[in-house]
Design a protein around this motif. Structure first.
Motif, short mmCIF file in Angstrom:
data_model
loop_
_atom_site.label_atom_id
_atom_site.label_comp_id
_atom_site.label_asym_id
_atom_site.label_seq_id
_atom_site.Cartn_x
_atom_site.Cartn_y
_atom_site.Cartn_z
N LYS A 188 0.86 -1.17 0.00
CA LYS A 188 0.00 0.00 0.00
C LYS A 188 0.89 1.22 0.00
CE LYS A 188 -2.18 1.83 3.30
NZ LYS A 188 -3.13 2.21 4.36
N ALA A 189 0.32 2.37 -0.31
CA ALA A 189 1.08 3.61 -0.39
C ALA A 189 0.52 4.61 0.61
CB ALA A 189 1.02 4.18 -1.80
N THR A 190 1.35 5.57 0.96
CA THR A 190 0.94 6.62 1.88
C THR A 190 1.68 7.90 1.54
OG1 THR A 190 0.60 7.14 4.22
CG2 THR A 190 2.70 6.17 3.64
N ALA A 191 1.07 9.02 1.86
CA ALA A 191 1.67 10.36 1.77
C ALA A 191 1.84 10.84 0.34
CB ALA A 191 3.00 10.41 2.51
N GLY A 192 1.45 12.07 0.14
CA GLY A 192 1.75 12.76 -1.11
C GLY A 192 0.82 12.52 -2.26
N LEU A 193 -0.03 11.50 -2.21
CA LEU A 193 -0.89 11.18 -3.35
C LEU A 193 -2.19 11.97 -3.26
CD1 LEU A 193 -0.32 7.31 -3.36
CD2 LEU A 193 0.74 9.01 -4.85
N HIS A 194 -2.08 13.28 -3.44
CA HIS A 194 -3.22 14.15 -3.20
C HIS A 194 -4.16 14.27 -4.39
CE1 HIS A 194 -0.41 16.22 -0.11
NE2 HIS A 194 -0.98 15.14 0.38
N HIS A 195 -3.66 13.97 -5.57
CA HIS A 195 -4.49 14.05 -6.77
C HIS A 195 -4.25 12.83 -7.64
CE1 HIS A 195 -6.38 17.91 -6.15
NE2 HIS A 195 -5.20 18.42 -5.82
N ALA A 196 -5.16 12.63 -8.60
CA ALA A 196 -5.05 11.48 -9.49
C ALA A 196 -3.82 11.56 -10.37
CB ALA A 196 -6.31 11.37 -10.34
N VAL A 197 -3.51 12.78 -10.84
CA VAL A 197 -2.47 12.98 -11.85
C VAL A 197 -1.29 13.74 -11.25
CG1 VAL A 197 -1.96 14.02 -14.11
CG2 VAL A 197 -4.19 12.93 -13.69
N ARG A 198 -0.12 13.34 -11.60
CA ARG A 198 1.12 13.98 -11.16
C ARG A 198 1.05 15.49 -11.36
NH1 ARG A 198 6.53 12.47 -10.47
NH2 ARG A 198 8.11 13.89 -11.32
N TYR A 199 1.48 16.24 -10.35
CA TYR A 199 1.43 17.70 -10.46
C TYR A 199 2.47 18.34 -9.54
CZ TYR A 199 -0.69 18.29 -5.83
OH TYR A 199 -0.89 18.31 -4.48
N ARG A 200 2.74 19.60 -9.79
CA ARG A 200 3.67 20.36 -8.96
C ARG A 200 2.88 21.29 -8.05
NH1 ARG A 200 6.17 25.31 -8.90
NH2 ARG A 200 8.30 25.37 -8.09
#
Length: 307
Positions: A188-200
Protein backbone atom coordinates in the motif's frame (compact mmCIF):
# COMPACT_ATOMS: atom_id res chain seq x y z
CA UNK A 1 -21.03 4.29 -15.10
CA UNK A 2 -20.13 1.64 -12.55
CA UNK A 3 -16.91 1.77 -10.58
CA UNK A 4 -14.15 -0.28 -12.17
CA UNK A 5 -12.47 -2.98 -10.11
CA UNK A 6 -9.35 -0.88 -10.57
CA UNK A 7 -10.63 1.68 -8.05
CA UNK A 8 -12.76 -0.40 -5.67
CA UNK A 9 -11.86 0.08 -1.99
CA UNK A 10 -8.80 2.06 -3.05
CA UNK A 11 -8.78 4.88 -0.48
CA UNK A 12 -8.32 4.46 3.27
CA UNK A 13 -9.56 7.22 5.59
CA UNK A 14 -6.51 8.91 7.12
CA UNK A 15 -8.26 12.06 8.29
CA UNK A 16 -6.54 12.00 11.69
CA UNK A 17 -3.12 12.50 10.17
CA UNK A 18 -1.32 15.66 9.03
CA UNK A 19 -1.88 17.94 7.35
CA UNK A 20 -5.69 17.58 7.55
CA UNK A 21 -5.30 16.32 11.10
CA UNK A 22 -8.99 16.41 11.95
CA UNK A 23 -10.03 16.41 15.58
CA UNK A 24 -11.25 12.95 16.57
CA UNK A 25 -14.91 14.01 16.73
CA UNK A 26 -14.71 15.56 13.25
CA UNK A 27 -12.87 12.54 11.81
CA UNK A 28 -15.47 10.17 13.26
CA UNK A 29 -18.33 12.31 11.92
CA UNK A 30 -16.78 12.41 8.43
CA UNK A 31 -16.17 8.67 8.41
CA UNK A 32 -19.73 8.04 9.57
CA UNK A 33 -21.05 10.20 6.71
CA UNK A 34 -18.79 8.45 4.17
CA UNK A 35 -20.03 5.07 5.38
CA UNK A 36 -23.63 6.19 4.92
CA UNK A 37 -22.87 7.43 1.39
CA UNK A 38 -21.16 4.12 0.59
CA UNK A 39 -18.92 5.21 -2.29
CA UNK A 40 -17.18 2.03 -3.52
CA UNK A 41 -13.87 3.84 -4.16
CA UNK A 42 -13.46 4.24 -0.40
CA UNK A 43 -12.31 1.26 1.64
CA UNK A 44 -14.35 2.50 4.64
CA UNK A 45 -11.34 1.60 6.75
CA UNK A 46 -10.60 4.15 9.49
CA UNK A 47 -6.88 4.53 10.14
CA UNK A 48 -6.06 5.24 13.77
CA UNK A 49 -2.79 5.28 15.75
CA UNK A 50 -2.59 2.83 18.63
CA UNK A 51 -2.10 5.68 21.09
CA UNK A 52 -5.40 7.29 20.16
CA UNK A 53 -7.66 4.25 20.59
CA UNK A 54 -9.12 5.49 23.91
CA UNK A 55 -10.00 8.80 22.25
CA UNK A 56 -11.63 6.97 19.34
CA UNK A 57 -13.75 4.83 21.65
CA UNK A 58 -14.89 7.94 23.52
CA UNK A 59 -15.97 9.61 20.25
CA UNK A 60 -18.00 6.67 18.89
CA UNK A 61 -21.75 6.51 19.24
CA UNK A 62 -23.60 3.47 20.49
CA UNK A 63 -24.65 2.48 16.97
CA UNK A 64 -21.26 3.01 15.31
CA UNK A 65 -19.41 0.10 13.79
CA UNK A 66 -15.96 1.04 12.47
CA UNK A 67 -13.61 -1.10 10.40
CA UNK A 68 -10.26 -0.20 11.95
CA UNK A 69 -6.88 0.03 10.30
CA UNK A 70 -4.41 0.11 13.20
CA UNK A 71 -1.26 2.22 12.81
CA UNK A 72 1.32 1.07 15.32
CA UNK A 73 4.97 0.41 15.92
CA UNK A 74 5.39 -3.30 15.22
CA UNK A 75 6.48 -4.08 18.77
CA UNK A 76 5.02 -6.85 20.92
CA UNK A 77 3.93 -4.81 23.97
CA UNK A 78 2.33 -1.99 21.97
CA UNK A 79 0.42 -4.45 19.80
CA UNK A 80 -0.85 -6.50 22.73
CA UNK A 81 -2.19 -3.39 24.49
CA UNK A 82 -3.81 -2.10 21.30
CA UNK A 83 -5.49 -5.45 20.69
CA UNK A 84 -6.80 -5.48 24.24
CA UNK A 85 -8.42 -2.08 23.75
CA UNK A 86 -9.92 -3.01 20.40
CA UNK A 87 -11.45 -6.28 21.60
CA UNK A 88 -12.91 -4.50 24.62
CA UNK A 89 -14.91 -2.22 22.32
CA UNK A 90 -17.51 -4.09 20.30
CA UNK A 91 -17.91 -1.16 17.93
CA UNK A 92 -14.41 -1.66 16.51
CA UNK A 93 -13.35 -4.42 14.14
CA UNK A 94 -9.64 -4.69 13.37
CA UNK A 95 -9.25 -5.24 9.62
CA UNK A 96 -5.63 -4.26 8.98
CA UNK A 97 -2.35 -3.40 10.65
CA UNK A 98 0.46 -1.22 9.39
CA UNK A 99 3.52 0.34 10.90
CA UNK A 100 7.23 0.74 11.18
CA UNK A 101 9.74 -1.82 12.36
CA UNK A 102 11.65 -1.50 15.63
CA UNK A 103 15.23 -0.26 15.56
CA UNK A 104 17.68 -2.94 14.49
CA UNK A 105 21.27 -3.30 13.37
CA UNK A 106 20.08 -3.36 9.74
CA UNK A 107 16.72 -3.21 7.92
CA UNK A 108 16.46 -6.96 7.29
CA UNK A 109 17.09 -7.79 10.95
CA UNK A 110 14.54 -5.16 11.96
CA UNK A 111 11.91 -6.81 9.74
CA UNK A 112 12.73 -10.19 11.29
CA UNK A 113 12.23 -8.70 14.74
CA UNK A 114 8.86 -7.26 13.71
CA UNK A 115 7.82 -10.58 12.16
CA UNK A 116 8.75 -12.39 15.38
CA UNK A 117 6.68 -9.92 17.41
CA UNK A 118 3.68 -10.52 15.16
CA UNK A 119 4.07 -14.31 15.31
CA UNK A 120 4.30 -14.36 19.10
CA UNK A 121 1.23 -12.28 19.89
CA UNK A 122 -1.31 -13.97 22.18
CA UNK A 123 -3.84 -13.77 19.35
CA UNK A 124 -3.37 -14.91 15.78
CA UNK A 125 -4.51 -12.89 12.76
CA UNK A 126 -6.82 -14.75 10.39
CA UNK A 127 -5.40 -15.91 7.05
CA UNK A 128 -5.06 -13.00 4.63
CA UNK A 129 -5.17 -10.36 7.36
CA UNK A 130 -3.27 -7.36 5.89
CA UNK A 131 -0.08 -6.49 7.79
CA UNK A 132 1.92 -3.78 6.04
CA UNK A 133 5.49 -2.88 6.97
CA UNK A 134 6.86 0.48 5.84
CA UNK A 135 9.89 0.08 3.57
CA UNK A 136 12.41 2.90 3.23
CA UNK A 137 13.77 3.05 -0.32
CA UNK A 138 17.36 3.13 0.85
CA UNK A 139 20.24 0.72 0.32
CA UNK A 140 19.15 -2.88 0.68
CA UNK A 141 15.43 -2.32 0.27
CA UNK A 142 15.02 -5.28 -2.13
CA UNK A 143 16.39 -7.60 0.56
CA UNK A 144 13.72 -6.16 2.88
CA UNK A 145 11.04 -7.09 0.32
CA UNK A 146 12.41 -10.63 0.21
CA UNK A 147 12.21 -10.84 4.00
CA UNK A 148 8.62 -9.55 3.99
CA UNK A 149 7.67 -12.15 1.41
CA UNK A 150 9.24 -14.92 3.49
CA UNK A 151 7.41 -13.70 6.60
CA UNK A 152 4.04 -13.44 4.85
CA UNK A 153 3.91 -9.67 5.37
CA UNK A 154 3.09 -6.86 2.94
CA UNK A 155 4.94 -3.64 2.17
CA UNK A 156 4.11 0.03 2.56
CA UNK A 157 5.79 2.80 0.57
CA UNK A 158 5.89 6.50 1.37
CA UNK A 159 5.26 8.71 -1.66
CA UNK A 160 5.78 12.14 -0.09
CA UNK A 161 6.19 14.18 3.05
CA UNK A 162 7.06 17.58 4.45
CA UNK A 163 10.56 17.51 2.96
CA UNK A 164 11.67 17.04 -0.62
CA UNK A 165 13.74 13.95 0.19
CA UNK A 166 10.61 12.11 1.36
CA UNK A 167 9.31 12.05 -2.23
CA UNK A 168 10.73 9.02 -4.04
CA UNK A 169 12.12 9.62 -7.49
CA UNK A 170 10.22 8.29 -10.47
CA UNK A 171 13.03 5.79 -11.02
CA UNK A 172 12.98 4.67 -7.39
CA UNK A 173 9.20 4.28 -7.23
CA UNK A 174 9.17 2.42 -10.56
CA UNK A 175 11.84 0.04 -9.29
CA UNK A 176 9.79 -0.59 -6.14
CA UNK A 177 6.63 -1.26 -8.17
CA UNK A 178 8.41 -3.66 -10.50
CA UNK A 179 10.05 -5.46 -7.58
CA UNK A 180 6.71 -5.96 -5.81
CA UNK A 181 5.03 -7.18 -8.99
CA UNK A 182 7.85 -9.66 -9.71
CA UNK A 183 7.52 -11.09 -6.19
CA UNK A 184 3.73 -10.96 -6.04
CA UNK A 185 4.21 -8.90 -2.88
CA UNK A 186 1.23 -6.72 -1.91
CA UNK A 187 1.89 -3.11 -0.97
CA UNK A 188 0.00 0.00 0.00
CA UNK A 189 1.08 3.61 -0.39
CA UNK A 190 0.94 6.62 1.88
CA UNK A 191 1.67 10.36 1.77
CA UNK A 192 1.75 12.76 -1.11
CA UNK A 193 -0.89 11.18 -3.35
CA UNK A 194 -3.22 14.15 -3.20
CA UNK A 195 -4.49 14.05 -6.77
CA UNK A 196 -5.05 11.48 -9.49
CA UNK A 197 -2.47 12.98 -11.85
CA UNK A 198 1.12 13.98 -11.16
CA UNK A 199 1.43 17.70 -10.46
CA UNK A 200 3.67 20.36 -8.96
CA UNK A 201 2.50 22.11 -5.80
CA UNK A 202 2.96 25.81 -6.41
CA UNK A 203 3.34 26.58 -2.70
CA UNK A 204 5.97 24.00 -1.76
CA UNK A 205 7.56 23.43 -5.15
CA UNK A 206 7.26 19.67 -4.58
CA UNK A 207 6.17 17.48 -7.48
CA UNK A 208 3.62 14.95 -6.26
CA UNK A 209 3.05 11.50 -7.66
CA UNK A 210 -0.51 10.88 -8.83
CA UNK A 211 -2.51 7.96 -7.48
CA UNK A 212 -3.77 7.18 -11.00
CA UNK A 213 -0.18 7.27 -12.27
CA UNK A 214 0.74 4.76 -9.56
CA UNK A 215 -2.20 2.49 -10.35
CA UNK A 216 -1.29 2.47 -14.03
CA UNK A 217 2.38 1.87 -13.21
CA UNK A 218 1.36 -1.32 -11.41
CA UNK A 219 -0.93 -2.22 -14.34
CA UNK A 220 1.96 -1.86 -16.76
CA UNK A 221 4.34 -3.86 -14.60
CA UNK A 222 1.73 -6.60 -14.13
CA UNK A 223 1.23 -6.66 -17.89
CA UNK A 224 4.93 -7.20 -18.54
CA UNK A 225 6.11 -3.66 -19.31
CA UNK A 226 9.77 -2.74 -19.01
CA UNK A 227 11.01 -0.44 -16.26
CA UNK A 228 11.12 2.37 -18.83
CA UNK A 229 7.43 1.90 -19.53
CA UNK A 230 6.59 1.95 -15.83
CA UNK A 231 8.66 5.10 -15.33
CA UNK A 232 6.97 6.78 -18.29
CA UNK A 233 3.47 6.46 -16.86
CA UNK A 234 4.62 7.60 -13.42
CA UNK A 235 6.09 10.69 -15.08
CA UNK A 236 3.02 11.55 -17.16
CA UNK A 237 1.06 14.75 -16.45
CA UNK A 238 -1.45 14.17 -19.28
CA UNK A 239 -4.89 13.48 -17.73
CA UNK A 240 -6.50 12.63 -21.07
CA UNK A 241 -3.90 9.98 -21.92
CA UNK A 242 -3.93 8.54 -18.41
CA UNK A 243 -7.73 8.33 -18.34
CA UNK A 244 -7.77 6.62 -21.73
CA UNK A 245 -5.22 4.07 -20.54
CA UNK A 246 -7.23 3.46 -17.38
CA UNK A 247 -10.41 2.83 -19.39
CA UNK A 248 -8.57 0.24 -21.48
CA UNK A 249 -7.56 -1.85 -18.44
CA UNK A 250 -9.29 -5.22 -18.62
CA UNK A 251 -11.02 -6.72 -15.58
CA UNK A 252 -8.35 -9.43 -15.42
CA UNK A 253 -5.51 -6.89 -15.42
CA UNK A 254 -7.34 -4.75 -12.86
CA UNK A 255 -7.59 -7.79 -10.57
CA UNK A 256 -3.88 -8.59 -10.96
CA UNK A 257 -3.01 -4.96 -10.29
CA UNK A 258 -5.08 -4.61 -7.14
CA UNK A 259 -3.74 -7.91 -5.79
CA UNK A 260 -0.40 -6.08 -5.60
CA UNK A 261 -1.37 -2.43 -5.02
CA UNK A 262 -3.99 -2.79 -2.31
CA UNK A 263 -4.72 0.92 -1.73
CA UNK A 264 -3.47 4.10 -0.14
CA UNK A 265 -4.23 6.36 2.80
CA UNK A 266 -5.63 9.81 2.10
CA UNK A 267 -6.30 12.68 4.48
CA UNK A 268 -9.15 13.72 2.20
CA UNK A 269 -11.87 11.27 1.29
CA UNK A 270 -13.55 13.67 -1.14
CA UNK A 271 -10.68 14.77 -3.39
CA UNK A 272 -9.86 11.31 -4.81
CA UNK A 273 -13.54 10.84 -5.67
CA UNK A 274 -13.74 14.28 -7.29
CA UNK A 275 -10.63 13.64 -9.40
CA UNK A 276 -11.88 10.30 -10.68
CA UNK A 277 -15.26 11.82 -11.54
CA UNK A 278 -13.59 14.76 -13.30
CA UNK A 279 -11.63 12.30 -15.45
CA UNK A 280 -14.82 10.43 -16.29
CA UNK A 281 -13.56 7.25 -14.63
CA UNK A 282 -16.27 6.83 -12.00
CA UNK A 283 -19.79 8.12 -11.51
CA UNK A 284 -21.44 10.34 -14.08
CA UNK A 285 -19.25 11.90 -16.73
CA UNK A 286 -18.16 15.45 -15.87
CA UNK A 287 -19.39 18.55 -17.62
CA UNK A 288 -16.94 19.44 -20.43
CA UNK A 289 -15.88 22.58 -18.53
CA UNK A 290 -14.64 20.43 -15.61
CA UNK A 291 -13.04 17.62 -17.60
CA UNK A 292 -9.51 18.85 -16.88
CA UNK A 293 -10.04 19.34 -13.14
CA UNK A 294 -7.59 16.60 -12.21
CA UNK A 295 -4.83 18.32 -14.17
CA UNK A 296 -5.46 21.91 -13.22
CA UNK A 297 -6.68 21.46 -9.66
CA UNK A 298 -5.27 23.88 -7.14
CA UNK A 299 -2.84 22.29 -4.71
CA UNK A 300 -4.64 20.26 -2.10
CA UNK A 301 -4.91 21.55 1.42
CA UNK A 302 -4.10 17.96 2.46
CA UNK A 303 -0.42 18.59 2.09
CA UNK A 304 1.07 15.58 3.73
CA UNK A 305 -0.18 12.27 4.84
CA UNK A 306 2.04 11.20 7.71
CA UNK A 307 0.72 7.71 8.43
Amino acid sequence: MTTSALYGRLVDDAGLFPPEQLAMAAAVARHRADAAAGDPVLSHRFLCPAGRLPELSAALGEGDRFRLGLISPLEWGTLVEAHRRITADGRLRLVSLEGTVPAGPDPVTAVRQAADALKNLPYGPPPGFPQHVEVALTDGWEAVLDELLTAGLAAKVRCGGVRAELFPTVEGLAAFVCACVRRGLPFKATAGLHHAVRYRDADTGFTHHGFLNLLLAVCRAADGATADGVEAVLRSTDPVALAAEARAVTPALAARTRAVFTGYGSCSTSEPLADLRALGLTGSRPHPKTATTAKTAKPSTDRELDV
